[in-house]
Design a protein around this motif. Sequence first.
Motif, short mmCIF file in Angstrom:
data_model
loop_
_atom_site.label_atom_id
_atom_site.label_comp_id
_atom_site.label_asym_id
_atom_site.label_seq_id
_atom_site.Cartn_x
_atom_site.Cartn_y
_atom_site.Cartn_z
N GLY A 108 -9.17 -11.20 -7.25
CA GLY A 108 -8.14 -10.21 -6.90
C GLY A 108 -8.53 -8.79 -7.23
N ALA A 109 -7.67 -7.87 -6.86
CA ALA A 109 -7.79 -6.43 -7.08
C ALA A 109 -8.87 -5.82 -6.15
CB ALA A 109 -8.06 -6.11 -8.54
N GLY A 136 -9.80 -8.95 -4.05
CA GLY A 136 -8.63 -9.55 -3.41
C GLY A 136 -8.39 -9.08 -1.99
N TYR A 137 -9.40 -8.50 -1.36
CA TYR A 137 -9.19 -7.97 0.00
C TYR A 137 -10.12 -8.69 1.00
CZ TYR A 137 -6.20 -4.72 -2.34
OH TYR A 137 -5.18 -4.20 -3.09
N CYS A 159 -4.94 -12.67 -8.67
CA CYS A 159 -4.23 -11.40 -8.85
C CYS A 159 -4.17 -10.64 -7.53
CB CYS A 159 -4.91 -10.57 -9.93
SG CYS A 159 -5.00 -11.43 -11.51
N LEU A 160 -3.33 -11.14 -6.63
CA LEU A 160 -3.24 -10.55 -5.28
C LEU A 160 -1.90 -9.87 -5.06
CD1 LEU A 160 -4.60 -13.65 -3.28
CD2 LEU A 160 -5.92 -11.69 -4.07
N GLY A 161 -1.09 -9.74 -6.12
CA GLY A 161 0.27 -9.22 -5.98
C GLY A 161 1.16 -10.31 -5.38
N PHE A 162 2.47 -10.16 -5.58
CA PHE A 162 3.39 -11.16 -5.03
C PHE A 162 3.78 -10.75 -3.62
CE2 PHE A 162 7.23 -8.67 -5.11
CZ PHE A 162 8.13 -9.38 -4.33
N LYS A 164 1.79 -12.80 -2.16
CA LYS A 164 0.52 -13.30 -1.64
C LYS A 164 -0.13 -14.30 -2.61
CE LYS A 164 -3.39 -11.30 0.74
NZ LYS A 164 -4.16 -10.11 1.04
N GLY A 185 -0.56 -11.10 -10.88
CA GLY A 185 -0.26 -9.71 -10.51
C GLY A 185 -1.35 -8.71 -10.83
N GLY A 186 -0.98 -7.70 -11.62
CA GLY A 186 -1.90 -6.59 -11.89
C GLY A 186 -2.78 -6.78 -13.12
N ASP A 189 -6.39 -5.28 -13.14
CA ASP A 189 -6.40 -3.82 -13.26
C ASP A 189 -6.26 -3.41 -14.72
OD1 ASP A 189 -6.54 -2.98 -10.47
OD2 ASP A 189 -4.57 -3.92 -10.28
N ARG A 212 6.51 2.09 -16.54
CA ARG A 212 5.82 1.96 -15.25
C ARG A 212 6.38 2.96 -14.24
NH1 ARG A 212 4.43 -4.17 -13.70
NH2 ARG A 212 2.68 -3.17 -12.68
N ARG A 219 6.76 3.54 -7.47
CA ARG A 219 7.33 2.19 -7.59
C ARG A 219 8.86 2.21 -7.60
NH1 ARG A 219 3.25 -1.66 -9.60
NH2 ARG A 219 4.91 -3.14 -9.99
N ARG A 222 10.66 -0.11 -5.22
CA ARG A 222 10.48 -1.50 -5.64
C ARG A 222 11.38 -1.82 -6.83
NH1 ARG A 222 4.35 -3.43 -6.35
NH2 ARG A 222 5.48 -5.24 -7.13
#
Length: 243
Positions: A108-109, A136-137, A159-162, A164, A185-186, A189, A212, A219, A222
């Motif tokens: 991820g990331a 993660g891309y 760690c692809l974010g939710f 995903k 998640g993150g 990072d 955050r 954010r 979100r």
Amino acid sequence: METVNILGVHVNKYTMNEAVSKAEEFLETDGLSMIFTPNSEIILYASNNQEFTDALNSADMVIPDGIGVVYGAKILRNPIKERVAGYDLVCNLLPKMAEKKQSVFLLGAKPGVAETAAQKLKEKYPGLVIAGTHDGYFKEDEPVIKEINEASPDFLMVCLGFPKQENWIYNNREKLNARLAIGAGGCLDVFAGTVQRAPDFYCRHGIEWLYRLIKQPSRFVRMLALPKFGLKVLFEGRKYQNK
Ligand code: UDP
């Protein structure tokens, strides 16, 4: 196993210590176990998406990543003992894995981040085996799964974010050759140092979201999920209790 049903998502009521012990057990057990780490934004999303709720509920452990989830359980009068953030769980698990020379694959990331995270983790936890890394891309799953399976890690951090990461683990659970996968998640990072975790003060007082927000004002939209989640639990939470 004690759980609390929050808008259809069955969250385990483990303390941090219990969650770490459980994760250690998973690492000693053949076959893939899955851990998901929903916060209020993720549960709110799940409450409008049955397939995603089913994916979350198929996990072997679902931990309350955010303080909103802890308050949600309180509103439902089925309290959770403490917040068990995915990042903290991983930080408690990795030194134990290092002692046993177990291996982790970091997925991820952005390109380069997982490698930097691997470097930092190796320095921090000598003994921990880095089985591999991948950003993660990617476009196709199969080559990535092949790479993971060839490395055959004990622990796979996704760690692809939710949503995903949860969907990715769930959809590929039959194919993955690892003992434990977590949607985290993150985390990479933070390990790599590209994003700072909130100082202890914010985490202890349940205001990590505020830190955050100050650091990443983008954010804000979100984060509106947090009050929306609270209101939904308050007014509709009971409806979900038999689901
Ligand atoms: N990410 C990724 N692939 C994607 C989308 C996101 O690897 O297609 C990564 C992103 O670079 C970041 C992490 O997923 O490292 C998501 O971080 P975020 O803080 O948004 O996590 P969340 O709050 O969604 O758990």
